[in-house]
Design a protein around this motif. Structure first.
Motif, PDB file in Angstrom:
ATOM      1  N   ALA A  57      -3.819 -34.523  49.734  1.00 14.45           N
ATOM      2  CA  ALA A  57      -3.046 -35.712  49.359  1.00 14.45           C
ATOM      3  C   ALA A  57      -3.726 -36.528  48.272  1.00 14.45           C
ATOM      4  O   ALA A  57      -3.186 -37.557  47.849  1.00 14.45           O
ATOM      5  N   ASN A  58      -4.916 -36.075  47.843  1.00 18.69           N
ATOM      6  CA  ASN A  58      -5.679 -36.779  46.812  1.00 18.69           C
ATOM      7  C   ASN A  58      -5.921 -38.242  47.201  1.00 18.69           C
ATOM      8  O   ASN A  58      -5.750 -39.159  46.401  1.00 18.69           O
ATOM      9  N   VAL A  59      -6.329 -38.437  48.439  1.00 17.60           N
ATOM     10  CA  VAL A  59      -6.586 -39.787  48.951  1.00 17.60           C
ATOM     11  C   VAL A  59      -7.771 -40.380  48.186  1.00 17.60           C
ATOM     12  O   VAL A  59      -8.871 -39.807  48.201  1.00 17.60           O
ATOM     13  N   PRO A  60      -7.589 -41.498  47.509  1.00 19.35           N
ATOM     14  CA  PRO A  60      -8.637 -41.998  46.608  1.00 19.35           C
ATOM     15  C   PRO A  60      -9.913 -42.441  47.311  1.00 19.35           C
ATOM     16  O   PRO A  60     -10.983 -42.420  46.698  1.00 19.35           O
ATOM     17  N   PHE A  61      -9.843 -42.833  48.582  1.00 20.90           N
ATOM     18  CA  PHE A  61     -11.055 -43.307  49.272  1.00 20.90           C
ATOM     19  C   PHE A  61     -11.707 -42.214  50.107  1.00 20.90           C
ATOM     20  O   PHE A  61     -12.590 -42.494  50.907  1.00 20.90           O
ATOM     21  N   ARG A  62     -11.292 -40.953  49.932  1.00 18.08           N
ATOM     22  CA  ARG A  62     -11.861 -39.873  50.744  1.00 18.08           C
ATOM     23  C   ARG A  62     -13.354 -39.707  50.508  1.00 18.08           C
ATOM     24  O   ARG A  62     -14.086 -39.280  51.405  1.00 18.08           O
ATOM     25  N   HIS A  63     -13.820 -40.062  49.308  1.00 16.81           N
ATOM     26  CA  HIS A  63     -15.247 -39.909  49.026  1.00 16.81           C
ATOM     27  C   HIS A  63     -16.069 -41.040  49.646  1.00 16.81           C
ATOM     28  O   HIS A  63     -17.301 -40.944  49.712  1.00 16.81           O
ATOM     29  N   ASP A  64     -15.402 -42.098  50.099  1.00 13.83           N
ATOM     30  CA  ASP A  64     -16.087 -43.193  50.790  1.00 13.83           C
ATOM     31  C   ASP A  64     -16.187 -42.937  52.288  1.00 13.83           C
ATOM     32  O   ASP A  64     -16.835 -43.703  52.999  1.00 13.83           O
ATOM     33  N   TRP A  65     -15.504 -41.891  52.760  1.00 17.13           N
ATOM     34  CA  TRP A  65     -15.478 -41.623  54.192  1.00 17.13           C
ATOM     35  C   TRP A  65     -16.824 -41.057  54.638  1.00 17.13           C
ATOM     36  O   TRP A  65     -17.414 -40.227  53.945  1.00 17.13           O
ATOM     37  N   SER A  66     -17.302 -41.508  55.774  1.00 17.65           N
ATOM     38  CA  SER A  66     -18.625 -41.090  56.266  1.00 17.65           C
ATOM     39  C   SER A  66     -18.488 -39.771  57.023  1.00 17.65           C
ATOM     40  O   SER A  66     -18.515 -39.733  58.257  1.00 17.65           O
ATOM     41  N   TRP A  67     -18.379 -38.688  56.285  1.00 18.70           N
ATOM     42  CA  TRP A  67     -18.162 -37.387  56.911  1.00 18.70           C
ATOM     43  C   TRP A  67     -19.341 -36.972  57.792  1.00 18.70           C
ATOM     44  O   TRP A  67     -19.159 -36.221  58.758  1.00 18.70           O
ATOM     45  N   LEU A  68     -20.533 -37.484  57.500  1.00 16.14           N
ATOM     46  CA  LEU A  68     -21.695 -37.117  58.311  1.00 16.14           C
ATOM     47  C   LEU A  68     -21.655 -37.743  59.704  1.00 16.14           C
ATOM     48  O   LEU A  68     -22.440 -37.376  60.573  1.00 16.14           O
ATOM     49  N   ASP A  69     -20.731 -38.692  59.917  1.00 13.87           N
ATOM     50  CA  ASP A  69     -20.596 -39.262  61.260  1.00 13.87           C
ATOM     51  C   ASP A  69     -20.111 -38.206  62.257  1.00 13.87           C
ATOM     52  O   ASP A  69     -20.376 -38.308  63.451  1.00 13.87           O
ATOM     53  N   TYR A  70     -19.389 -37.222  61.754  1.00 13.06           N
ATOM     54  CA  TYR A  70     -18.833 -36.175  62.624  1.00 13.06           C
ATOM     55  C   TYR A  70     -19.927 -35.171  62.953  1.00 13.06           C
ATOM     56  O   TYR A  70     -20.230 -34.280  62.165  1.00 13.06           O
ATOM     57  N   GLN A  71     -20.530 -35.309  64.102  1.00 12.97           N
ATOM     58  CA  GLN A  71     -21.606 -34.414  64.529  1.00 12.97           C
ATOM     59  C   GLN A  71     -21.285 -33.855  65.921  1.00 12.97           C
ATOM     60  O   GLN A  71     -20.896 -34.612  66.823  1.00 12.97           O
ATOM     61  N   PRO A  72     -21.479 -32.563  66.131  1.00 15.15           N
ATOM     62  CA  PRO A  72     -21.209 -31.980  67.458  1.00 15.15           C
ATOM     63  C   PRO A  72     -22.283 -32.306  68.482  1.00 15.15           C
ATOM     64  O   PRO A  72     -22.079 -32.131  69.683  1.00 15.15           O
ATOM     65  N   LEU A  73     -23.450 -32.773  68.010  1.00 16.27           N
ATOM     66  CA  LEU A  73     -24.547 -33.198  68.867  1.00 16.27           C
ATOM     67  C   LEU A  73     -25.113 -34.506  68.331  1.00 16.27           C
ATOM     68  O   LEU A  73     -25.095 -34.736  67.110  1.00 16.27           O
ATOM     69  N   PRO A  74     -25.618 -35.367  69.184  1.00 16.21           N
ATOM     70  CA  PRO A  74     -26.170 -36.642  68.707  1.00 16.21           C
ATOM     71  C   PRO A  74     -27.477 -36.444  67.943  1.00 16.21           C
ATOM     72  O   PRO A  74     -28.287 -35.583  68.295  1.00 16.21           O
ATOM     73  N   THR A  75     -27.655 -37.239  66.913  1.00 21.70           N
ATOM     74  CA  THR A  75     -28.870 -37.177  66.101  1.00 21.70           C
ATOM     75  C   THR A  75     -29.564 -38.528  66.127  1.00 21.70           C
ATOM     76  O   THR A  75     -29.058 -39.501  66.689  1.00 21.70           O
TER      77      THR A  75
END
Length: 872
Positions: free
Chosen positions: A682-700
């Protein structure tokens, strides 16, 4: 249970006792109410026949009398005549009749719905009436402008849904011998059924000598009454939990049988983080007895490997448990001490005590089942989990419990359902590859992905989330960034106070409120939000209305009935009458009845389903809820008051038997990648601001951004409540206000004495508190019961003048100090950060505006810009 409950004392006047249910917080303790021969309620007590609270009731429950007879109650519908709006601005209310009020409100709502239903912002927060909460679904609206469930549990509830398929959690007090509270007052002063749980915990400590340990920055009621208080730096509880896990893994103090048999810890994880699957989608495990990979359900598996590195289909992989062990290698108590300030020796001792108390290998017979007995539980709530990395933080707490095999096990950490609706309803379901189906959406499904967004709080971008209402302000201030195609212009508010409850600067929220074309509020008393209304629709209070509810009770199940103690004192209506009248006028009556059928589960018994074109009273809906639970009609409930029993053991203990629990949350990666792909497409303009590293399968051990604020903000600030302020319905009640403001910890900004000395402050000093986002004023108080890095702000200091006298102890609002942006929002769940960094400036006197009866929001720049005041 007697039809005429009696009390041994408490009333010198003749009259009758009636059974009912409390509504002074969102939970549902059973009550008995004494009504004199003159029809006056003069005493409310806990109902001793209700096994949830066993006759106990907190101060708020007793103060329901004052809510009922509060002279400041709204007594009839009101219409605003002053076009000017703002904090402290007199609305100049004009009394009107119900027909005029309902016609006016319905007309304004219908006008907006015909234009664009997304332009309505609802804030409907009666947690005991989910059929009111979900009213906007009747016209296709998924917006949310309320804090309920989010600031306190925005990440807590989804992770509970994944691990337990439940809304909340509580330690099993019937068998627990080592009770850890992290950032919560469960069993002492707050959270689930506070009075009830306090009674259960007190009995466990007397009868079995249960040990209690509390971890939090403040010497709370829980900490003061525990055998041990462990002070901790704010927003580091995840690191403490990881330190405990490090010790238990390193010293082999784990329940390895549980991990192999009942979790996905043995499932092999590939280099992309996903489980390794064969061509049929079955997940691989490693059979260490035969030294080869097999599918998880292969009956020839000799022994499931939990550790090691293997090659499968040409790819390197490791069991999920090994992946977690890799993380724990960097989480030694010594390393975590640098973050938490908790001594490494304390962490090691607590980990060993916890594992020893869990008595791994022990069993117990309950109702013909032989079950593991793990009498140690790590319990937690808002203070510990309310952070930017809330998803990982909640997962870390689960991992402490996973280590000893206590999930949903006698003595351990139990999943608590929100509302079972009918007796035989199961809250668990088999998912893929032998795992329990995760159910993170405990308050309803997230709307489908869309860009531009349909939800003003961006809910469709949080596929594991609850709802992030603070982002309404972020979107309001930056509409072009988020691509919204509409601007809300109407608010519908019921038993909610969003202008007080939401984080971010009040001045910006005031702008948000002022931008609305029309605001309607259904409430009982004046609040910070009602002063913005165009129309007030006055509601019955809890002593004038009917309801039937079961709200996340630990240890028990069953319906609690609320019934009127008196006829309505004023020209008010039930919420059901109000929303039915609006629905009929708006042409959505049939749709609303279908929403109620869905939300309350009436589809389960078709004879109870609401007819499309009929309106129903609060009593009739309560009646049907009772029938749905146990086929008992309303007269039975009037006599007995409730159908509460201790929770059936097959629903309470290991209801998922034969399924595997989510030790490793692969769904986090699935949802991340699906969302990322949708945003890219969808070419969402704020997608690069999204904290993708928050998605973790185990806690860090990643740090929350609050630890990265500029060094001039040298203290952490937290807010806190005690039992008399647990959830809502608090300081607007004169009885509660009286006891709160007699307590020194609720009238000052609390520092550790050594911290005050280092800051060159003494008790009673007037100060200004600045965070990077806002400010407040107050007086310093000192207590050894505060972590040296911490400034404590009681929730009592964040009220403004409404119908009752104003707070004289401070100026401003703690939530003004908090961020409301994406950087400080968990990208997985929408959980906002609830801790902030601050600095303190001593003042010679209160600002003139505050001395003259104004508020902090009237101060233009009397001191200086935030962060530039005189510092001693």
């Amino acid at each position: 249970m007697s039809a005429n409950p009696q009390s041994p004392q408490n009333s010198l006047k003749s009259g009758r006792w009636m059974r009912s249910t409390c509504k002074m917080c969102l939970h549902s303790c059973g009550t008995i109410m004494h009504v004199t021969d003159e029809g006056v309620v003069n005493k409310i007590e806990g109902d001793p026949t209700n096994p949830s609270n066993n006759g106990k009731l907190c101060p708020k429950g007793n103060s329901a009398i004052m809510r009922h007879y509060d002279p400041k109650r709204f007594k009839q519908p009101l219409k605003r005549t002053n076009p000017n709006k703002g904090p402290g601005v007199d609305p100049m209310w004009e009394p009107i009749g119900w027909e005029e009020a309902l016609d006016l409100v319905a007309g304004e709502l219908k006008k907006t719905i015909e234009d664009d239903p997304r332009k309505i912002l609802p804030s409907l927060e009666d947690f005991q009436k989910m059929h009111i909460w979900n009213w906007p679904l009747a016209f296709g609206n998924r917006n949310c402008f309320q804090s309920g469930g989010t600031m306190c549990g925005g990440a807590y509830h989804p992770v509970n849904g994944i691990v337990h398929s439940a809304f909340a959690v509580a330690n099993d007090v019937k068998h627990c011998n080592y009770w850890i509270n992290d950032g919560t007052g469960d069993g002492f002063s707050s959270h689930l059924h506070a009075a009830a749980q306090s009674n259960w915990v007190a009995n466990a400590r007397i009868d079995r000598g249960m040990r209690c340990v509390t971890i939090e920055p403040r010497l709370s009621i829980s900490a003061a009454k525990s055998e041990e208080w462990i002070p901790i730096r704010p927003a580091t509880d995840r690191h403490f939990a990881l330190g405990l896990c490090h010790v238990m893994v390193a010293e082999e103090l784990c329940d390895y049988r549980f991990l192999r048999k009942d979790t996905n810890a043995p499932y092999l994880v590939g280099p992309d983080g996903y489980f390794m699957r064969n061509a049929d989608g079955k997940i691989y495990v490693w059979d260490s007895a035969n030294n080869c990979a097999k599918t998880w359900d292969d009956e020839t598996v000799g022994k499931l490997a939990l550790e090691g590195t293997y090659q499968v289909d040409g790819k390197e992989c490791q069991p999920a448990f090994q992946k977690f062990r890799n993380i724990l290698d960097g989480c030694s108590p010594e390393e975590m001490e640098k973050i938490t300030t908790v001594p490494a020796d304390t962490v090691r001792r607590v980990a060993r005590e916890f594992a020893a108390a869990a008595d791994i290998g022990a069993t117990i017979e309950i109702d013909g089942r032989t079950l593991p007995l793990r009498p140690a539980g790590y319990n937690y709530y808002r203070g510990a989990q309310g952070h930017k990395h809330g998803f990982q933080t909640n997962h870390a707490f689960k991992m402490v419990n996973f280590m000893v095999g206590n999930i949903d096990t006698p003595g351990g950490l139990m999943g608590v359902t929100l509302d079972d609706q009918w007796i035989d309803r199961s809250h668990v379901e088999l998912g893929e590859n032998g795992m329990m189906k995760p159910n993170p959406h405990q308050l309803g499904p997230v709307p489908p992905f869309a860009y531009p967004p349909n939800s003003y709080d961006l809910l469709e971008y949080f596929p594991i989330g609850l709802h992030p209402p603070h982002l309404n302000l972020e979107v309001f201030l930056n509409p072009e960034k988020y691509g919204v195609e509409y601007k809300p212009d109407v608010m519908v508010i019921c038993h909610s106070n969003p202008i007080w409850a939401l984080q971010g600067p009040r001045e910006k929220w005031f702008e948000f409120m002022a931008s609305m074309r029309f605001i309607v509020v259904c409430d009982i008393i004046p609040t910070e939000t009602t002063q913005w209304a165009d129309v007030i629709l006055p509601a019955h209070d809890a002593l004038e209305s009917w309801n039937m509810t079961m709200i996340e009770p630990p240890h028990t199940e069953g319906m609690c009935m609320r019934q009127p103690a008196t006829a309505p004192l004023y020209d008010t209506k039930s919420e059901e009458d109000i929303f039915y009248e609006l629905s009929e006028r708006m042409g959505i009556l049939a749709a609303y009845n279908e929403v109620i059928n869905m939300i309350l589960g009436f589809h389960h018994k078709p004879e109870l389903m609401l007819e499309p074109d009929k309106k129903y009273t609060d009593k009739e809906i309560a009646r049907r809820r009772g029938l749905l639970w146990n086929d008992k009609d309303i007269d039975w409930y009037i006599e007995h008051g409730h159908s509460v029993t201790e929770r059936r053991s097959d629903k309470w203990y290991r209801p998922w038997e034969g399924m595997r629990l989510h030790f490793y949350i692969e769904d986090a990666l699935k949802e991340r990648d699906t969302l990322k792909a949708n945003m890219e497409a969808a070419n969402v303009p704020f997608r690069h601001d999204w904290s993708w590293l928050d998605y973790q399968p185990l806690p860090t051990a990643i740090l929350d951004p609050v630890h990265e604020e500029p060094p001039e903000y040298d203290l952490y600030s937290i807010f806190y409540k005690d039992i008399q302020m647990n959830f809502g319905e608090s300081l607007s009640n004169p009885w509660i206000k009286d006891i709160v403001y007699r307590d020194p910890v609720h009238i000052a900004l609390i520092l550790n004495p050594k911290t005050a000395e280092a800051q060159k402050l003494v008790q009673g000093d007037i100060v200004r508190i600045d965070s990077p986002y806002g400010r407040l004023f107050g007086r310093i108080g000192t207590s050894e019961g505060m972590h040296p890095d911490t400034l404590g702000v009681s929730n009592s200091l964040s009220r403004a003048k409404t119908g009752h006298s104003k707070v004289a102890h401070a100026g401003g609002h703690y939530n003004d100090l908090l961020p409301y942006d994406l950087r400080n929002t968990d990208a997985v769940t929408g959980q906002p950060e609830t801790v902030c960094k601050v600095k303190i400036t001593r003042l010679d006197d209160w600002p003139e505006v505050l001395k003259n009866g104004g508020t902090v929001y009237d101060i233009v720049d009397e001191i200086s810009e935030p962060g530039k005041g005189r510092k001693h």
